[in-house]
Motif scaffolding. Structure first.
Motif, PDB file in Angstrom:
ATOM      1  N   SER A 167      13.660   9.852  54.611  1.00 13.85           N
ATOM      2  CA  SER A 167      12.402  10.300  55.194  1.00 13.85           C
ATOM      3  C   SER A 167      11.946   9.369  56.306  1.00 13.85           C
ATOM      4  O   SER A 167      12.257   8.174  56.309  1.00 13.85           O
ATOM      5  CB  SER A 167      11.312  10.401  54.121  1.00 13.85           C
ATOM      6  OG  SER A 167      11.024   9.127  53.569  1.00 13.85           O
ATOM      7  N   VAL A 168      11.215   9.957  57.239  1.00  9.97           N
ATOM      8  CA  VAL A 168      10.645   9.215  58.359  1.00  9.97           C
ATOM      9  C   VAL A 168       9.191   9.619  58.502  1.00  9.97           C
ATOM     10  O   VAL A 168       8.845  10.800  58.397  1.00  9.97           O
ATOM     11  CB  VAL A 168      11.410   9.510  59.668  1.00  9.97           C
ATOM     12  CG1 VAL A 168      10.622   9.022  60.880  1.00  9.97           C
ATOM     13  CG2 VAL A 168      12.785   8.844  59.636  1.00  9.97           C
TER      14      VAL A 168
ATOM     15  N   ARG B  77       4.274  -3.575  59.315  1.00 13.84           N
ATOM     16  CA  ARG B  77       5.056  -4.131  60.423  1.00 13.84           C
ATOM     17  C   ARG B  77       6.375  -4.721  59.924  1.00 13.84           C
ATOM     18  O   ARG B  77       7.278  -4.969  60.720  1.00 13.84           O
ATOM     19  CB  ARG B  77       4.257  -5.222  61.143  1.00 13.84           C
ATOM     20  CG  ARG B  77       2.899  -4.754  61.659  1.00 13.84           C
ATOM     21  CD  ARG B  77       3.024  -3.647  62.675  1.00 13.84           C
ATOM     22  NE  ARG B  77       1.721  -3.172  63.133  1.00 13.84           N
ATOM     23  CZ  ARG B  77       1.532  -2.052  63.837  1.00 13.84           C
ATOM     24  NH1 ARG B  77       2.581  -1.284  64.133  1.00 13.84           N
ATOM     25  NH2 ARG B  77       0.328  -1.697  64.202  1.00 13.84           N
ATOM     26  N   GLU B  78       6.471  -4.955  58.632  1.00 16.32           N
ATOM     27  CA  GLU B  78       7.693  -5.504  58.044  1.00 16.32           C
ATOM     28  C   GLU B  78       8.255  -4.494  57.051  1.00 16.32           C
ATOM     29  O   GLU B  78       7.513  -3.869  56.285  1.00 16.32           O
ATOM     30  CB  GLU B  78       7.390  -6.825  57.329  1.00 16.32           C
ATOM     31  CG  GLU B  78       6.869  -7.915  58.258  1.00 16.32           C
ATOM     32  CD  GLU B  78       6.539  -9.188  57.507  1.00 16.32           C
ATOM     33  OE1 GLU B  78       6.591  -9.148  56.242  1.00 16.32           O
ATOM     34  OE2 GLU B  78       6.243 -10.197  58.154  1.00 16.32           O
ATOM     35  N   PHE B  79       9.573  -4.347  57.066  1.00 16.95           N
ATOM     36  CA  PHE B  79      10.224  -3.342  56.236  1.00 16.95           C
ATOM     37  C   PHE B  79      11.393  -3.979  55.477  1.00 16.95           C
ATOM     38  O   PHE B  79      12.556  -3.798  55.830  1.00 16.95           O
ATOM     39  CB  PHE B  79      10.707  -2.176  57.099  1.00 16.95           C
ATOM     40  CG  PHE B  79       9.619  -1.569  57.939  1.00 16.95           C
ATOM     41  CD1 PHE B  79       8.757  -0.619  57.410  1.00 16.95           C
ATOM     42  CD2 PHE B  79       9.446  -1.971  59.264  1.00 16.95           C
ATOM     43  CE1 PHE B  79       7.747  -0.069  58.187  1.00 16.95           C
ATOM     44  CE2 PHE B  79       8.439  -1.429  60.038  1.00 16.95           C
ATOM     45  CZ  PHE B  79       7.582  -0.472  59.500  1.00 16.95           C
TER      46      PHE B  79
ATOM     47  N   GLN C 288      21.285   9.364  60.261  1.00 19.40           N
ATOM     48  CA  GLN C 288      20.396  10.500  60.022  1.00 19.40           C
ATOM     49  C   GLN C 288      18.934  10.092  60.156  1.00 19.40           C
ATOM     50  O   GLN C 288      18.114  10.842  60.697  1.00 19.40           O
ATOM     51  CB  GLN C 288      20.657  11.080  58.635  1.00 19.40           C
ATOM     52  CG  GLN C 288      21.996  11.774  58.499  1.00 19.40           C
ATOM     53  CD  GLN C 288      22.073  12.570  57.214  1.00 19.40           C
ATOM     54  OE1 GLN C 288      21.343  13.538  57.030  1.00 19.40           O
ATOM     55  NE2 GLN C 288      22.959  12.150  56.318  1.00 19.40           N
ATOM     56  N   LEU C 289      18.600   8.899  59.663  1.00 18.21           N
ATOM     57  CA  LEU C 289      17.226   8.415  59.820  1.00 18.21           C
ATOM     58  C   LEU C 289      16.875   8.243  61.290  1.00 18.21           C
ATOM     59  O   LEU C 289      15.751   8.558  61.713  1.00 18.21           O
ATOM     60  CB  LEU C 289      17.054   7.092  59.071  1.00 18.21           C
ATOM     61  CG  LEU C 289      16.952   7.165  57.553  1.00 18.21           C
ATOM     62  CD1 LEU C 289      16.965   5.775  56.944  1.00 18.21           C
ATOM     63  CD2 LEU C 289      15.696   7.924  57.122  1.00 18.21           C
TER      64      LEU C 289
ATOM     65  N   GLY D 239       8.173   4.583  60.422  1.00 27.29           N
ATOM     66  CA  GLY D 239       8.679   4.025  59.173  1.00 27.29           C
ATOM     67  C   GLY D 239       9.819   4.861  58.635  1.00 27.29           C
ATOM     68  O   GLY D 239       9.711   6.089  58.554  1.00 27.29           O
ATOM     69  N   ARG D 240      10.893   4.216  58.273  1.00 29.25           N
ATOM     70  CA  ARG D 240      12.060   4.899  57.719  1.00 29.25           C
ATOM     71  C   ARG D 240      12.230   4.492  56.264  1.00 29.25           C
ATOM     72  O   ARG D 240      12.092   3.323  55.922  1.00 29.25           O
ATOM     73  CB  ARG D 240      13.327   4.504  58.495  1.00 29.25           C
ATOM     74  CG  ARG D 240      13.334   4.896  59.961  1.00 29.25           C
ATOM     75  CD  ARG D 240      14.501   4.194  60.662  1.00 29.25           C
ATOM     76  NE  ARG D 240      14.726   4.654  62.023  1.00 29.25           N
ATOM     77  CZ  ARG D 240      14.064   4.200  63.085  1.00 29.25           C
ATOM     78  NH1 ARG D 240      13.133   3.263  62.930  1.00 29.25           N
ATOM     79  NH2 ARG D 240      14.329   4.672  64.288  1.00 29.25           N
TER      80      ARG D 240
END
Length: 455
Positions: free
Chosen positions: A175-176, A125-127, A19-20, A185-186
């Motif tokens: 959310s995105v 940049r990092e998640f 979904q994301l 971003g997710r």
């Protein structure tokens, strides 16, 4: 998992990542369409929130609600002219109209030199995985049984005469956020809640109180029946409440109320209030605003934190950093727009603060009562009598009068008043009894002197 917190055995497949991906694809397509319409910069947000909410009262079902809400918003910039529009419908026609409306609004607004997307160099940049996704696959029948168990535990206490019911909530959020600067971003997170409210009465009148627990993962709930019992205990403790005569005395804010004081501080050092010159802490960065033993640190990447996130509402990377160090205000709370208005840089706080940790002492609640000695313990505040412009503070309150370090009797129908500047400077101690249910993590706070207005 405790047997008191049931989970469905038939767990459906988790398609949240798919979904994301669909939301991200939609957002990137909208950005391309907005750029084709002439927008120089674009920001798109899309979300899906779903959940179950069950309410029971006196052993009977009152509500069973299944929800699934969608949201979509687009902000476009034509140079320094901004337009925004949103819809709760992700159908193609609705999105097309939303894009059209945003572009039309932008073409007729005045230019704002501070408008625009966040600085690309500051984007996340990092998640990292912050352990925020823990779906609770409880069905309505199990949720009803759990709600009844919670309420029954409270109603079983001698002296409880009625109930306002118990509720069980399980929620998921996807959310995105995407921008024309190439940021995508997710985020996915869960939030679950159990709550209960009880009523008791005696010759002096009726009293009501409640308790709740809020967690990211259902296995982190304490014993469910304990929530009902605590709601009952808090309610019974209020019986026989008295008014006080007007006086000045030390005041101890219980943890669930103390965090509101930190919230007022955050409001006073937030960009919107500062650039409008509508805060009593304008131009206070680098100055002492709290006693020297007070440290307040933002920790946005706390595992399972109530407000954890690797980026803010503009995509700017969050980072651990002090707000207050040794009583000195280290920085403000800024998004990109307010930062530009102030000639500063974003602090990664567009959309709010992330997990604010107030350093505590070693005193538990009992020890904090000893420090209070004789004064007022506040367990509830009411009304909106707080001015961030002047710092004036005046709110209705209830709680307990404390004598020689022990609770003497409950009180109600009083007002506590002072000025936030004086209250912050007058903090004597901060307890180790931290309330974990909020994004502001603080223990009880003892203030040396406030005016208590009574009869």
């Amino acid at each position: 998992m405790s047997p008191a917190i049931p989970d469905s055995l038939a767990t459906p497949a988790d398609d949240s990542l798919a979904q994301l991906d669909r939301l991200a694809g939609l957002a990137e397509d909208v950005i391309r369409r907005c750029r084709a319409a002439g927008a120089s910069e674009v920001e798109v947000g899309a979300s899906i929130d779903s959940g179950l909410n069950v309410g029971v009262r006196l052993g009977e079902v009152e509500t069973v609600e299944h929800s699934r809400d969608r949201g979509f918003g687009v902000t476009v910039y034509f140079g320094k002219r901004k337009g925004s529009a949103s819809t709760a419908d992700l159908a193609a026609d609705s999105i097309a109209k939303t894009i059209e409306q945003a572009c039309a609004i932008a073409k007729y607004t005045e230019e704002d030199p501070c408008a625009g997307l966040a600085d690309p160099a500051r984007l996340a940049r990092e998640f990292p995985d912050l352990d925020l996704w823990h779906p609770w696959r409880i069905d309505a029948a199990d949720a009803i049984r759990l709600g009844v168990e919670i309420e029954d535990a409270g109603r079983a206490r001698a002296g409880i005469t009625n109930s306002e019911g118990a509720s069980v909530q399980a929620g998921e959020s996807l959310s995105v956020l995407a921008t024309s600067a190439g940021f995508v971003g997710r985020e996915r997170g869960t939030r679950h809640m159990l709550s209960c409210a009880m009523i008791a009465g005696d010759e002096a009148g009726m009293q009501r109180d409640y308790w709740y627990e809020s967690v990211r993962a259902a296995q982190d709930f304490p014993d469910a029946a304990g929530i009902g019992r605590k709601a009952a205990e808090r309610t019974l403790a209020r019986l026989g409440a008295r008014e006080l005569s007007t006086r000045a005395a030390p005041v101890l804010f219980a943890p669930e109320v103390a965090r509101s004081l930190v919230g007022h501080l955050v409001s006073a050092v937030s960009g919107g209030a500062l650039y409008r010159k509508s805060s009593f802490l304008v131009d206070h960065a680098g100055k002492s605003i709290l006693p020297g033993f007070v440290d307040i640190v933002e920790k946005p990447r706390l595992a399972r934190g109530q407000a954890s996130g690797s980026f803010d509402a503009e995509g700017v990377a969050t980072q651990e950093r002090a707000l207050v160090r040794a009583g000195i205000l280290e920085r403000y709370v800024l998004g990109s727009y307010s930062a530009r208005k102030l000639g500063l840089e974003s602090t990664g706080n567009a959309g709010g603060i992330h997990n604010l940790i107030v350093a505590t002492g070693t005193d538990d609640f009992t020890a904090m009562l000893k420090k209070l000695d004789t004064g007022l313990l506040v367990t509830e505040v009411m009304g909106q009598g707080v001015s961030i412009v002047t710092g004036d503070y005046s709110r209705g309150a209830s709680g307990f009068w404390v004598e020689n370090g022990a609770i003497a009797y409950p009180v109600e129908g009083i007002t506590i008043a002072s000025n936030l500047r004086e209250m912050f400077a007058g903090i004597v101690a901060i307890g180790a009894d931290v309330d974990p249910r909020s994004h502001i993590l603080a223990g009880s706070i003892l203030i040396d002197r406030m005016t208590i207005a009574g009869h």
